[in-house]
Design a protein around this motif. Structure first.
Motif, PDB file in Angstrom:
ATOM      1  N   UNK A 171       0.766  -1.245   0.000  1.00 51.60           N
ATOM      2  CA  UNK A 171       0.000   0.000   0.000  1.00 51.60           C
ATOM      3  C   UNK A 171       0.789   1.282   0.000  1.00 51.60           C
ATOM      4  N   UNK A 172       0.783   1.973  -1.105  1.00 56.93           N
ATOM      5  CA  UNK A 172       1.319   3.327  -1.240  1.00 56.93           C
ATOM      6  C   UNK A 172       2.737   3.516  -0.691  1.00 56.93           C
ATOM      7  N   UNK A 173       3.724   2.788  -1.209  1.00 55.53           N
ATOM      8  CA  UNK A 173       5.081   2.951  -0.694  1.00 55.53           C
ATOM      9  C   UNK A 173       5.675   4.323  -1.016  1.00 55.53           C
ATOM     10  N   UNK A 174       6.469   4.815  -0.102  1.00 58.54           N
ATOM     11  CA  UNK A 174       7.163   6.092  -0.286  1.00 58.54           C
ATOM     12  C   UNK A 174       8.572   5.959   0.270  1.00 58.54           C
ATOM     13  N   UNK A 175       9.535   6.518  -0.457  1.00 55.95           N
ATOM     14  CA  UNK A 175      10.917   6.501   0.021  1.00 55.95           C
ATOM     15  C   UNK A 175      11.034   7.376   1.260  1.00 55.95           C
ATOM     16  N   UNK A 176      11.872   6.942   2.198  1.00 56.54           N
ATOM     17  CA  UNK A 176      12.114   7.673   3.441  1.00 56.54           C
ATOM     18  C   UNK A 176      13.615   7.740   3.692  1.00 56.54           C
ATOM     19  N   UNK A 177      14.007   8.657   4.532  1.00 56.75           N
ATOM     20  CA  UNK A 177      15.416   8.850   4.880  1.00 56.75           C
ATOM     21  C   UNK A 177      15.690   8.310   6.282  1.00 56.75           C
ATOM     22  N   UNK A 178      16.958   8.078   6.564  1.00 58.67           N
ATOM     23  CA  UNK A 178      17.367   7.750   7.923  1.00 58.67           C
ATOM     24  C   UNK A 178      17.519   6.281   8.232  1.00 58.67           C
ATOM     25  N   UNK A 179      17.348   5.406   7.227  1.00 58.69           N
ATOM     26  CA  UNK A 179      17.526   3.971   7.443  1.00 58.69           C
ATOM     27  C   UNK A 179      18.316   3.412   6.276  1.00 58.69           C
ATOM     28  N   UNK A 180      19.498   2.890   6.552  1.00 59.98           N
ATOM     29  CA  UNK A 180      20.309   2.275   5.510  1.00 59.98           C
ATOM     30  C   UNK A 180      20.635   3.222   4.365  1.00 59.98           C
ATOM     31  N   UNK A 181      20.919   2.625   3.211  1.00 58.75           N
ATOM     32  CA  UNK A 181      21.224   3.405   2.008  1.00 58.75           C
ATOM     33  C   UNK A 181      19.950   3.859   1.307  1.00 58.75           C
ATOM     34  N   UNK A 182      18.897   3.064   1.454  1.00 59.20           N
ATOM     35  CA  UNK A 182      17.624   3.364   0.806  1.00 59.20           C
ATOM     36  C   UNK A 182      16.534   2.624   1.570  1.00 59.20           C
ATOM     37  N   UNK A 183      15.406   3.289   1.788  1.00 58.32           N
ATOM     38  CA  UNK A 183      14.302   2.671   2.523  1.00 58.32           C
ATOM     39  C   UNK A 183      12.976   3.209   2.025  1.00 58.32           C
ATOM     40  N   UNK A 184      11.948   2.409   2.226  1.00 57.66           N
ATOM     41  CA  UNK A 184      10.584   2.804   1.873  1.00 57.66           C
ATOM     42  C   UNK A 184       9.636   2.292   2.944  1.00 57.66           C
ATOM     43  N   UNK A 185       8.585   3.066   3.163  1.00 59.53           N
ATOM     44  CA  UNK A 185       7.530   2.675   4.093  1.00 59.53           C
ATOM     45  C   UNK A 185       6.222   2.674   3.326  1.00 59.53           C
ATOM     46  N   UNK A 186       5.432   1.623   3.549  1.00 59.63           N
ATOM     47  CA  UNK A 186       4.111   1.502   2.935  1.00 59.63           C
ATOM     48  C   UNK A 186       3.070   1.422   4.048  1.00 59.63           C
ATOM     49  N   UNK A 187       1.820   1.283   3.667  1.00 59.11           N
ATOM     50  CA  UNK A 187       0.744   1.214   4.659  1.00 59.11           C
ATOM     51  C   UNK A 187       0.841  -0.019   5.547  1.00 59.11           C
ATOM     52  N   UNK A 188       1.381  -1.113   5.006  1.00 58.71           N
ATOM     53  CA  UNK A 188       1.434  -2.360   5.762  1.00 58.71           C
ATOM     54  C   UNK A 188       2.815  -2.966   5.891  1.00 58.71           C
ATOM     55  N   UNK A 189       3.856  -2.174   5.670  1.00 58.77           N
ATOM     56  CA  UNK A 189       5.204  -2.723   5.784  1.00 58.77           C
ATOM     57  C   UNK A 189       6.264  -1.697   5.462  1.00 58.77           C
ATOM     58  N   UNK A 190       7.513  -2.120   5.617  1.00 56.66           N
ATOM     59  CA  UNK A 190       8.655  -1.250   5.338  1.00 56.66           C
ATOM     60  C   UNK A 190       9.823  -2.123   4.888  1.00 56.66           C
ATOM     61  N   UNK A 191      10.694  -1.524   4.088  1.00 51.64           N
ATOM     62  CA  UNK A 191      11.827  -2.266   3.545  1.00 51.64           C
ATOM     63  C   UNK A 191      13.019  -1.326   3.453  1.00 51.64           C
ATOM     64  N   UNK A 192      14.206  -1.852   3.741  1.00 47.56           N
ATOM     65  CA  UNK A 192      15.431  -1.047   3.648  1.00 47.56           C
ATOM     66  C   UNK A 192      16.564  -1.909   3.117  1.00 47.56           C
ATOM     67  N   UNK A 193      17.566  -1.224   2.584  1.00 46.21           N
ATOM     68  CA  UNK A 193      18.773  -1.917   2.140  1.00 46.21           C
ATOM     69  C   UNK A 193      19.981  -1.064   2.494  1.00 46.21           C
ATOM     70  N   UNK A 194      21.120  -1.748   2.746  1.00 46.79           N
ATOM     71  CA  UNK A 194      22.353  -1.051   3.100  1.00 46.79           C
ATOM     72  C   UNK A 194      23.548  -1.867   2.635  1.00 46.79           C
ATOM     73  N   UNK A 195      24.560  -1.165   2.153  1.00 48.74           N
ATOM     74  CA  UNK A 195      25.805  -1.814   1.763  1.00 48.74           C
ATOM     75  C   UNK A 195      26.474  -2.373   3.006  1.00 48.74           C
ATOM     76  N   UNK A 196      27.133  -3.521   2.821  1.00 45.90           N
ATOM     77  CA  UNK A 196      27.827  -4.147   3.938  1.00 45.90           C
ATOM     78  C   UNK A 196      28.894  -5.089   3.403  1.00 45.90           C
ATOM     79  N   UNK A 197      29.597  -5.705   4.329  1.00 46.15           N
ATOM     80  CA  UNK A 197      30.582  -6.721   3.976  1.00 46.15           C
ATOM     81  C   UNK A 197      30.121  -8.035   4.599  1.00 46.15           C
ATOM     82  N   UNK A 198      30.004  -9.055   3.761  1.00 49.80           N
ATOM     83  CA  UNK A 198      29.543 -10.364   4.202  1.00 49.80           C
ATOM     84  C   UNK A 198      30.577 -11.403   3.797  1.00 49.80           C
TER      85      UNK A 198
END
Length: 189
Positions: free
Chosen positions: A113-140
């Motif tokens: 539902x209606x995802x929107x990009x947001x700041x302050x979490x990882x390299x890139x993040x989005x929040x929707x009406x029923x969830x949220x997702x983020x990604x960040x560079x790392x070393x694995x």
């Protein structure tokens, strides 16, 4: 430095009603309503979180449980239930850098539902009406990778009930959970 906070308590509707009646009648019944409460944990699915950010996403009830699943190298998920109803699904995946795992056009995010990009979490993040997702560079395992984390509300009546408050609560929880989840999966910043 990790600070362990005293977990908040959740009460079921019956426990709240019983406590209100007892208070209005000025009865001194020690422990009234305590047996049906569950403590909101300061760790969820093995990851430390601020209980105050998890609490708004959980309904009242009697019992909170979680079930973790290792889906293979670098991929884990966890289901959080309250009274045997799935309420929150968490997933973390280690992916190749350059994979655009967070986009408002992503079908999974649009379904929430209606995802929107947001700041302050990882390299890139989005929040929707029923969830949220983020990604960040790392070393694995010594290799440049990225961690992708998903928080998804699963109940038929997600909480908070009002969408703006729910989106704010999802973002607050994502900020608490996401960095620790990546580290827990071995993906260091």
């Amino acid at each position: 430095m990790t600070t362990t906070m005293r977990p908040a308590r959740r009460r079921g509707a019956r426990a709240l009603a019983a406590a209100a009646v007892a208070g209005s009648l000025a009865l001194a019944a020690a422990g009234c309503g305590e047996s049906g409460d569950y403590a909101v944990p300061d760790r969820v699915c093995g990851v430390p979180v601020d209980a105050d950010t998890l609490s708004p996403l959980l309904p009242d009830g009697e019992k909170l449980t979680e079930s973790r699943r290792d889906k293979g190298p670098g991929s884990k998920s966890c289901r959080v239930t309250v009274d045997d109803t799935l309420v929150v699904y968490l997933a973390g995946d280690i992916t190749d850098r350059g994979t655009d795992a967070v986009s408002p056009g992503d079908r999974g995010l649009r379904r929430l539902g209606e995802p929107a990009l947001v700041q302050g979490v990882g390299d890139k993040a989005a929040v929707a009406d029923g969830g949220a997702k983020a990604m960040a560079s790392c070393t694995y395992k010594g290799e440049p990778r990225q961690f992708v984390g998903l928080v998804q509300l699963e109940a038929d009546a997600p909480v908070p009930a009002k969408t703006p408050e729910r989106r704010d609560a999802l973002l607050a929880f994502l900020k608490s959970w996401f960095p620790a989840a990546g580290e827990a999966q071995g993906c260091a910043p």
